[in-house]
Design an enzyme around this catalytic site. Structure first.
Site, PDB file in Angstrom:
ATOM      1  N   LYS A 174       0.779  -1.168   0.003  1.00 33.11           N
ATOM      2  CA  LYS A 174       0.024   0.244  -0.243  1.00 33.11           C
ATOM      3  C   LYS A 174       0.977   1.279  -0.073  1.00 33.11           C
ATOM      4  O   LYS A 174       1.613   1.456   0.943  1.00 33.11           O
ATOM      5  CB  LYS A 174      -0.984  -0.072   1.189  1.00 33.11           C
ATOM      6  CG  LYS A 174      -2.069   0.909   1.333  1.00 33.11           C
ATOM      7  CD  LYS A 174      -1.441   2.400   1.469  1.00 33.11           C
ATOM      8  CE  LYS A 174      -2.525   3.372   1.788  1.00 33.11           C
ATOM      9  NZ  LYS A 174      -2.261   4.697   1.245  1.00 33.11           N
ATOM     10  N   GLY A 227       6.133   5.552   8.369  1.00 33.20           N
ATOM     11  CA  GLY A 227       5.106   6.736   8.293  1.00 33.20           C
ATOM     12  C   GLY A 227       5.256   7.694   9.692  1.00 33.20           C
ATOM     13  O   GLY A 227       6.278   7.731  10.630  1.00 33.20           O
ATOM     14  N   SER A 228       4.077   8.156   9.965  1.00 34.55           N
ATOM     15  CA  SER A 228       3.984   9.005  11.030  1.00 34.55           C
ATOM     16  C   SER A 228       3.751   8.350  12.338  1.00 34.55           C
ATOM     17  O   SER A 228       3.311   7.232  12.521  1.00 34.55           O
ATOM     18  CB  SER A 228       2.825  10.193  10.664  1.00 34.55           C
ATOM     19  OG  SER A 228       1.772   9.372  10.791  1.00 34.55           O
ATOM     20  N   VAL A 231      -0.062   7.632  12.976  1.00 30.12           N
ATOM     21  CA  VAL A 231      -0.535   6.583  12.227  1.00 30.12           C
ATOM     22  C   VAL A 231       0.287   4.933  12.852  1.00 30.12           C
ATOM     23  O   VAL A 231      -0.449   4.058  13.028  1.00 30.12           O
ATOM     24  CB  VAL A 231      -0.443   6.455  10.979  1.00 30.12           C
ATOM     25  CG1 VAL A 231      -0.932   5.333   9.927  1.00 30.12           C
ATOM     26  CG2 VAL A 231      -1.261   7.544  10.474  1.00 30.12           C
ATOM     27  N   GLU A 249       8.771   2.137  11.415  1.00 29.11           N
ATOM     28  CA  GLU A 249       9.680   3.318  11.401  1.00 29.11           C
ATOM     29  C   GLU A 249       8.935   4.717  11.312  1.00 29.11           C
ATOM     30  O   GLU A 249       8.278   4.751  10.432  1.00 29.11           O
ATOM     31  CB  GLU A 249      10.391   3.002  10.009  1.00 29.11           C
ATOM     32  CG  GLU A 249      11.434   1.805  10.077  1.00 29.11           C
ATOM     33  CD  GLU A 249      12.517   1.929  10.894  1.00 29.11           C
ATOM     34  OE1 GLU A 249      12.941   3.095  11.540  1.00 29.11           O
ATOM     35  OE2 GLU A 249      13.224   0.892  11.519  1.00 29.11           O
ATOM     36  N   CYS A 283      12.819  11.830   7.581  1.00 32.75           N
ATOM     37  CA  CYS A 283      12.887  11.499   8.982  1.00 32.75           C
ATOM     38  C   CYS A 283      14.036  11.807   9.788  1.00 32.75           C
ATOM     39  O   CYS A 283      14.331  11.928  10.844  1.00 32.75           O
ATOM     40  CB  CYS A 283      12.465   9.913   8.790  1.00 32.75           C
ATOM     41  SG  CYS A 283      13.577   8.920   8.003  1.00 32.75           S
ATOM     42  N   GLN A 330       0.618  19.880   4.746  1.00 26.18           N
ATOM     43  CA  GLN A 330       1.997  19.892   5.243  1.00 26.18           C
ATOM     44  C   GLN A 330       2.314  21.291   5.300  1.00 26.18           C
ATOM     45  O   GLN A 330       3.227  21.740   6.360  1.00 26.18           O
ATOM     46  CB  GLN A 330       2.870  18.933   4.376  1.00 26.18           C
ATOM     47  CG  GLN A 330       4.143  18.661   5.069  1.00 26.18           C
ATOM     48  CD  GLN A 330       4.089  18.062   6.512  1.00 26.18           C
ATOM     49  OE1 GLN A 330       3.102  17.261   6.911  1.00 26.18           O
ATOM     50  NE2 GLN A 330       5.095  18.362   7.208  1.00 26.18           N
ATOM     51  N   GLU A 384       8.194  16.872  15.683  1.00 26.94           N
ATOM     52  CA  GLU A 384       8.707  16.630  14.150  1.00 26.94           C
ATOM     53  C   GLU A 384       8.036  17.720  13.466  1.00 26.94           C
ATOM     54  O   GLU A 384       6.930  17.815  13.470  1.00 26.94           O
ATOM     55  CB  GLU A 384       8.450  15.424  13.663  1.00 26.94           C
ATOM     56  CG  GLU A 384       8.981  15.110  12.444  1.00 26.94           C
ATOM     57  CD  GLU A 384       8.719  13.678  11.711  1.00 26.94           C
ATOM     58  OE1 GLU A 384       7.497  13.485  11.716  1.00 26.94           O
ATOM     59  OE2 GLU A 384       9.637  13.038  11.201  1.00 26.94           O
TER      60      GLU A 384
HETATM   61  P1  NAD Z   1       1.644   8.890   7.261  1.00 24.00           P
HETATM   62  O1  NAD Z   1       1.676   8.162   8.516  1.00 24.00           O
HETATM   63  O2  NAD Z   1       0.494   9.866   7.114  1.00 24.00           O
HETATM   64  O3  NAD Z   1       1.272   7.910   6.045  1.00 24.00           O
HETATM   65  C1  NAD Z   1       2.275   6.631   5.843  1.00 24.00           C
HETATM   66  C2  NAD Z   1       1.560   5.547   5.128  1.00 24.00           C
HETATM   67  O4  NAD Z   1       0.504   5.103   6.001  1.00 24.00           O
HETATM   68  C3  NAD Z   1       0.467   6.154   3.905  1.00 24.00           C
HETATM   69  O5  NAD Z   1       0.710   5.234   2.880  1.00 24.00           O
HETATM   70  C4  NAD Z   1      -0.794   6.438   4.582  1.00 24.00           C
HETATM   71  O6  NAD Z   1      -1.627   6.220   3.381  1.00 24.00           O
HETATM   72  C5  NAD Z   1      -0.929   5.244   5.443  1.00 24.00           C
HETATM   73  N1  NAD Z   1      -2.080   5.330   6.555  1.00 24.00           N
HETATM   74  C6  NAD Z   1      -2.482   6.475   6.856  1.00 24.00           C
HETATM   75  N2  NAD Z   1      -3.626   6.254   7.727  1.00 24.00           N
HETATM   76  C7  NAD Z   1      -3.474   4.772   8.000  1.00 24.00           C
HETATM   77  C8  NAD Z   1      -4.180   4.214   8.748  1.00 24.00           C
HETATM   78  N3  NAD Z   1      -5.194   4.445   9.741  1.00 24.00           N
HETATM   79  N4  NAD Z   1      -3.948   2.598   8.814  1.00 24.00           N
HETATM   80  C9  NAD Z   1      -3.005   2.145   7.682  1.00 24.00           C
HETATM   81  N5  NAD Z   1      -2.409   2.770   6.892  1.00 24.00           N
HETATM   82  C10 NAD Z   1      -2.688   4.367   7.009  1.00 24.00           C
HETATM   83  O7  NAD Z   1       3.123   9.608   7.004  1.00 24.00           O
HETATM   84  P2  NAD Z   1       3.674  10.190   5.398  1.00 24.00           P
HETATM   85  O8  NAD Z   1       3.097  11.895   5.845  1.00 24.00           O
HETATM   86  O9  NAD Z   1       3.233   9.361   4.356  1.00 24.00           O
HETATM   87  O10 NAD Z   1       5.045  10.405   5.940  1.00 24.00           O
HETATM   88  C11 NAD Z   1       5.720  11.173   6.562  1.00 24.00           C
HETATM   89  C12 NAD Z   1       6.346  10.518   7.983  1.00 24.00           C
HETATM   90  O11 NAD Z   1       6.874   9.272   7.946  1.00 24.00           O
HETATM   91  C13 NAD Z   1       7.222  11.407   8.847  1.00 24.00           C
HETATM   92  O12 NAD Z   1       6.438  11.215  10.207  1.00 24.00           O
HETATM   93  C14 NAD Z   1       8.472  10.979   8.697  1.00 24.00           C
HETATM   94  O13 NAD Z   1       9.228  11.155   9.792  1.00 24.00           O
HETATM   95  C15 NAD Z   1       8.154   9.344   8.444  1.00 24.00           C
HETATM   96  N6  NAD Z   1       9.130   8.500   7.867  1.00 24.00           N
HETATM   97  C16 NAD Z   1      10.069   7.548   9.004  1.00 24.00           C
HETATM   98  C17 NAD Z   1      11.183   7.214   8.344  1.00 24.00           C
HETATM   99  C18 NAD Z   1      11.791   6.215   9.047  1.00 24.00           C
HETATM  100  O14 NAD Z   1      12.381   5.374   8.404  1.00 24.00           O
HETATM  101  N7  NAD Z   1      11.802   6.453  10.275  1.00 24.00           N
HETATM  102  C19 NAD Z   1      11.313   7.267   6.718  1.00 24.00           C
HETATM  103  C20 NAD Z   1      10.587   8.084   6.003  1.00 24.00           C
HETATM  104  C21 NAD Z   1       9.268   8.749   6.681  1.00 24.00           C
END
Ligand code: NAD
Length: 495
Positions: A174, A227-228, A231, A249, A283, A330, A384
């Site tokens: 996804k 992701g965040s 989530v 992560e 990140c 954002q 962040e």
């Molecule tokens: P996000 O959490 O909004 O989304 C990440 C993914 O999760 C997307 O595909 C989104 O559609 C999906 N998602 C959203 N709600 C969901 C739910 N309820 N259930 C399952 N999936 C869901 O994050 P983003 O805005 O895409 O990315 C930015 C974030 O990612 C920042 O916080 C950043 O620090 C983090 N990030 C971390 C790393 C790492 O390796 N630590 C690397 C890159 C980005």
């Protein structure tokens, strides 16, 4: 006409069952970049079914053969690198040189994991009993759900999909709804490389519909999420309830430590690159700079002068240093932190506003921003922001710098600039983040080493390197007794 893209399920390119689509626009220009399926739970269920059907044969395929398919996919990525990089810049905004880096990271990971087809080493070890052989081997987990963000839209999916595939798992992927074209390009490369139908499936759509169904579906055996925190924590709770393993992560609040004896020109290059590269949307971005008192004023002055000279623009233009922010939400979030920082008493030394001069008016541009006089407990120094904003914090000593560095809810990346080898080693020991750099910025991880963070950044797992294999496999311990008699472990007195 805007190009239409499909889901990839059971080896076929398919629209969403609902027939609905959504459009994506270039965050620098507002131009349409593609139309994608607005998928729902039914599409996820189809994908899981396809993955479950394909999993047994894929698991039985010799790992070196699985690796060969990855190797061929790597060759496709090499061939298409320039086109994929341009499309990546157009869909999420990072400058072209960095987009090439994103694709290169996927290439590196693909080749590296292709090689794992002939490694995936386990252990052989003596048994405590005679005529008995002991070893451990890796086994695939089953069907893996990979959920990824938009900021490294080809690299991060490759970090999950390649190790998952080479270790014999089937995948439901996804991707972020903000960068589905790069996901499409990656999946297409694997399909064209000869991956059997159903082994890798991609479902495009919103997190709440598609992502949540991937997490909840009982046919998914493991979740790998980047992701965040908001989530990620929700997913962790859902997986705990379902007894499903999950690798997370998440966010970072990374810092660069600059000691009195540092090469300031080098440190300045490191801060500019780490704070404003990818428009601060990494990140591992350096959103704090912790500077020892004797060089604080000079460093602040030089940093502001450099930040003010950075050129905002379309990432496809060779003159651009900093591209747009990914979307309007954002942009608003980043903007809100300017008020927060000022209200807390930090000094806005440069930047701090959206920009809509001329061509920039078509996109989501925000000026590179430096706060000075920040203190460790301020929200701009704790939370962040994920934009081109960094905060300078003054400290008296190395010990204080380490304490401030570690005193945030995240634990991803730290860098230290010093010429004192003793200070560098004390810092390596005292810093509690998952990544530590000496005399280099906080960004730039290499794919053959473990990647991940402590505290709120993760949940104890690491991506990349051989550490990734631990996420996507179960250890199977095997004992072979060739004594021809009942032997009892731990009962040596009976021997
Ligand atoms: P996000 O959490 O909004 O989304 C990440 C993914 O999760 C997307 O595909 C989104 O559609 C999906 N998602 C959203 N709600 C969901 C739910 N309820 N259930 C399952 N999936 C869901 O994050 P983003 O805005 O895409 O990315 C930015 C974030 O990612 C920042 O916080 C950043 O620090 C983090 N990030 C971390 C790393 C790492 O390796 N630590 C690397 C890159 C980005």
């Amino acid at each position: 006409m805007t190009q239409q893209y499909q889901n990839f399920i059971a080896g076929e390119w398919r629209p969403a069952r609902s027939g609905e689509r959504f459009g994506r626009e270039n965050p620098a220009t507002g131009e349409a970049t593609g139309r994608y399926p607005r998928s729902g739970p039914d599409d996820v269920r189809d994908a899981v079914c396809a993955a479950q059907a394909a999993a047994p044969l894929w698991r039985a395929t010799p790992a070196p053969k699985r690796g060969e398919i990855l190797f061929r996919a790597g060759e496709i990525l090499v061939r298409e690198k320039e086109r994929f990089a341009r499309e990546l810049t157009e869909e999420m905004g990072k400058v072209l040189a960095e987009a090439r880096g994103d694709i290169q990271e996927a290439i590196d990971m693909t080749y590296y994991m292709a090689g794992e087809g002939r490694r995936q080493f386990g252990q052989t070890t003596p048994s405590e009993l005679p005529d008995k052989f002991a070893m451990s081997v890796r086994a695939p987990v089953g069907v893996v759900g990979c959920i990824t963000p938009w900021n490294f839209p080809m690299a991060i999916p490759s970090w999950k999909i390649m190790p998952a595939l080479v270790t014999g798992n089937a995948v439901v992927f996804k991707p972020s709804q903000y960068a589905p074209k790069s996901a499409y390009n990656l999946v297409r490369a694997l399909a064209d490389a000869g991956l059997p139908p159903g082994v890798l499936n991609m479902v495009v759509g919103e997190g709440a519909q598609v992502g949540a169904t991937v997490v909840e579906h009982p046919g998914i055996d493991l979740i790998s999420f980047t992701g965040s925190n908001a989530v990620g924590r929700t997913i962790a709770r859902q997986c705990a309830d379902a007894g499903k393993p999950v690798s997370l992560e998440m966010g970072g609040k990374n810092a660069i430590l600059i000691l009195d004896d540092a090469d300031l020109a080098l440190a300045l290059d490191g801060v500019i690159w780490s704070a404003f590269g990818t428009t601060g949307q990494r990140c591992t971005a350096a959103s704090r700079v912790i500077v020892q008192a004797a060089v604080y004023d000079e460093f602040a002055e030089r940093l502001v002068a450099r930040a003010e000279r950075l050129r905002l623009g379309n990432g496809l233009e060779p003159t651009t240093d900093v591209g747009p922010i990914v979307n309007s939400d954002q942009l608003r979030k980043v903007d809100s932190y300017i008020t927060i920082g000022r209200d807390e008493g930090a000094t806005l030394a440069c930047g701090g506003a959206t920009t809509n001069v001329g061509e920039l008016g078509k996109g989501y541009f925000f000026q590179p921003t430096v706060f000075t006089d920040a203190t460790p407990s301020m929200r701009i120094a704790q939370e962040e922001i994920f934009g081109p904003v960094t905060a300078l914090i003054k400290v008296g000593s190395l010990d204080e710098a380490i304490e401030v560095n570690n005193g945030v809810p995240y634990g991803l990346s730290t860098s230290i600039y010093t010429r004192d080898v003793n200070a560098a080693f004390r810092a390596i020991e005292g810093i509690t983040t998952g990544l530590v750099y000496v005399n280099a910025g906080t960004i730039g991880a290499e794919i053959h080493l473990p990647f991940g963070g402590t505290r709120g950044t993760g949940n104890g797992h690491r991506e990349a390197g051989t550490a990734a294999l631990d996420t996507f496999t179960e250890w199977k311990t095997v004992y072979i007794d060739y004594s021809g008699q009942l032997q009892k472990a731990q009962m040596t007195e009976e021997l």
